[in-house]
Design a protein around this motif. Structure first.
Motif, short mmCIF file in Angstrom:
data_model
loop_
_atom_site.label_atom_id
_atom_site.label_comp_id
_atom_site.label_asym_id
_atom_site.label_seq_id
_atom_site.Cartn_x
_atom_site.Cartn_y
_atom_site.Cartn_z
N VAL A 137 -38.61 -45.07 -52.70
CA VAL A 137 -40.08 -45.24 -51.79
C VAL A 137 -41.40 -46.27 -52.25
O VAL A 137 -41.34 -45.56 -53.38
N SER A 138 -41.56 -46.80 -51.27
CA SER A 138 -43.00 -47.31 -51.98
C SER A 138 -43.80 -47.61 -50.95
O SER A 138 -43.53 -47.74 -49.25
N THR A 139 -44.79 -47.21 -51.26
CA THR A 139 -46.05 -47.18 -49.86
C THR A 139 -47.85 -46.62 -50.57
O THR A 139 -47.89 -46.98 -51.73
N SER A 140 -48.38 -47.74 -49.66
CA SER A 140 -49.91 -47.62 -49.81
C SER A 140 -50.99 -47.37 -48.78
O SER A 140 -50.81 -47.17 -47.37
N GLY A 163 -60.92 -47.83 -51.93
CA GLY A 163 -59.73 -48.77 -52.59
C GLY A 163 -58.05 -47.94 -52.24
O GLY A 163 -58.28 -46.86 -51.73
N LEU A 164 -56.92 -49.25 -52.91
CA LEU A 164 -55.71 -48.50 -52.45
C LEU A 164 -55.50 -47.70 -53.02
O LEU A 164 -55.24 -47.35 -54.80
N VAL A 165 -54.74 -46.66 -52.40
CA VAL A 165 -54.05 -45.96 -53.09
C VAL A 165 -52.06 -46.02 -52.92
O VAL A 165 -51.55 -46.45 -52.54
N SER A 166 -51.62 -45.82 -53.85
CA SER A 166 -50.43 -46.61 -53.44
C SER A 166 -49.67 -44.84 -54.59
O SER A 166 -49.33 -44.82 -55.60
N SER A 167 -48.05 -44.92 -53.75
CA SER A 167 -46.66 -44.19 -54.92
C SER A 167 -45.67 -44.69 -54.41
O SER A 167 -45.20 -45.69 -53.60
N SER A 168 -44.89 -45.50 -55.28
CA SER A 168 -43.57 -45.83 -55.44
C SER A 168 -42.39 -44.81 -56.13
O SER A 168 -43.53 -45.02 -57.52
N TRP A 169 -41.28 -44.51 -56.02
CA TRP A 169 -40.21 -44.17 -57.01
C TRP A 169 -39.04 -44.82 -56.35
O TRP A 169 -38.88 -45.23 -55.71
N THR A 170 -38.43 -44.37 -57.60
CA THR A 170 -36.85 -45.46 -57.71
C THR A 170 -36.54 -44.31 -58.93
O THR A 170 -36.64 -43.67 -59.18
N VAL A 171 -35.02 -43.82 -57.74
CA VAL A 171 -34.12 -42.86 -58.78
C VAL A 171 -32.86 -44.12 -59.07
O VAL A 171 -32.53 -44.95 -58.04
N GLU A 172 -32.58 -44.13 -60.32
CA GLU A 172 -31.68 -44.35 -61.20
C GLU A 172 -30.19 -43.98 -60.40
O GLU A 172 -29.91 -43.03 -60.07
N THR A 173 -29.31 -44.95 -60.72
CA THR A 173 -27.55 -43.70 -60.46
C THR A 173 -27.34 -43.39 -60.74
O THR A 173 -26.33 -42.04 -60.93
N ASN A 174 -28.07 -42.90 -62.59
CA ASN A 174 -27.86 -41.32 -63.09
C ASN A 174 -28.70 -41.21 -63.46
O ASN A 174 -28.84 -39.03 -63.75
N GLY A 175 -29.78 -40.38 -62.19
CA GLY A 175 -30.41 -39.50 -61.51
C GLY A 175 -32.21 -39.98 -62.39
O GLY A 175 -32.67 -39.18 -62.11
N ALA A 176 -31.91 -40.65 -63.12
CA ALA A 176 -33.18 -40.69 -63.56
C ALA A 176 -34.49 -41.25 -62.94
O ALA A 176 -33.70 -42.03 -61.67
N VAL A 177 -35.41 -40.96 -63.01
CA VAL A 177 -36.60 -41.06 -61.58
C VAL A 177 -37.34 -41.96 -62.33
O VAL A 177 -38.16 -42.27 -63.84
N THR A 178 -38.34 -42.80 -61.68
CA THR A 178 -39.56 -43.77 -62.42
C THR A 178 -40.34 -43.97 -61.26
O THR A 178 -40.12 -43.89 -59.76
N LEU A 179 -41.93 -42.49 -61.12
CA LEU A 179 -42.78 -42.79 -60.53
C LEU A 179 -43.83 -43.61 -61.09
O LEU A 179 -44.18 -43.36 -61.86
#
Length: 284
Positions: A223-226, A232-248
């Protein structure tokens, strides 16, 4: 007896224009929300007597509302009309904070069961649709909310798109009897995208303080949005890898602070302006 009736009920649920349960339950719930807002506003501007008056009125409205509409033995909200289970009648009280704490689990369970009975479809009009996905998400049913949001068969937003919609329509139908092809009120799924999938919500006027608490339904990988705010700009983006690890990744504008609930963490992280990256490994 502290209830508003006969005014401002749900509208255009599947198969209906005025839904069969009538307007009273939704009208009473909206009155409760209005009274609570008045109390909060009075508190913010220092009118403590008004704050207490409206706070006490909200308690009375809530008590009357539940005595009339809540079937506590079965965990269901219903009106006096014998029309079967109606999703709006439970989604709105859940979303507005009207459900007594001891009844929340039962009301959520029955709401989720009706959605699943309909093959993960909504059965709501304008008020119920705005309440449904937040009510499910905040009560442990984000996967079900995501299933509703991504449907492509009637009734759903995806069904509109499949039939050529480029705007949000007034009704879920797509035939010649459709009343309007340019209405905003069934488009509230976009509010859910920002507030729940991305997790961006203001915690103070003008986004001086921000809460970022994303919800991660199964099957959604990124998910990625702002949002453009006065600071000013507020944004939040996250990714779930195939192994379940999360980057926000979070961006906070100058002169603002944020409370960030990183998925999997037991407590929030408090950050200032700038870009911040949070990585969380696979949970064992």
């Amino acid at each position: 007896n502290h209830l508003v009736t006969g005014f401002s009920g749900d509208w255009v649920s599947p198969g209906y224009v005025p839904p069969p349960e009538g307007p009273d339950l939704v009208a009473g719930a909206n009155y409760y929300r209005d009274v609570r807002l008045l109390s909060e506003m009075a508190g913010i501007i220092g009118r403590t007597a008004d704050e207490l008056t409206y706070s006490n009125l909200a308690v009375a409205v809530k008590s009357s509302f539940n005595s009339v509409y809540l079937d506590s033995a079965n965990g269901v909200y219903r009106t006096s009309k014998n029309v079967g289970y109606r999703q709006t009648s439970s989604a709105v009280p859940l979303n507005f904070g009207l459900v007594p704490a001891g009844q929340v689990a039962a009301v959520v369970s029955n709401l989720a069961a009706d959605v699943r009975l309909r093959d993960n479809h909504l059965n709501t009009g304008c008020f119920g649709t705005a309440a449904l996905l937040p009510a499910l998400t905040e009560n442990g049913q984000v996967d079900l909310a995501y299933a509703i949001a991504t449907q492509t068969t009637y009734p759903s937003w995806g069904c509109w798109i499949a039939h050529g919609a480029t705007t949000t329509w007034e009704q879920w139908i797509f035939d010649a009897s459709l009343r309007s092809r340019d209405h905003a009120f069934l488009g509230t799924v976009d509010d859910w995208f920002f507030k729940y999938l991305a997790g961006i919500q203001p915690a103070a006027p003008g986004y001086r303080k921000i809460t970022i608490k994303p919800w991660l339904p199964k099957g959604l990988r990124d998910v990625s949005t702002s949002i453009q705010t006065p600071l000013g700009l507020v944004s939040s983006s996250w990714t779930v890898e195939t192994n379940g690890a999360v980057t926000l990744t979070v961006v906070v504008p100058p002169n603002a602070t944020a409370e960030v609930w990183v998925p999997g963490d037991a407590a929030p992280s408090h950050i200032g302006s700038g870009s911040h990256v949070f990585k969380r490994p696979v949970k064992n």
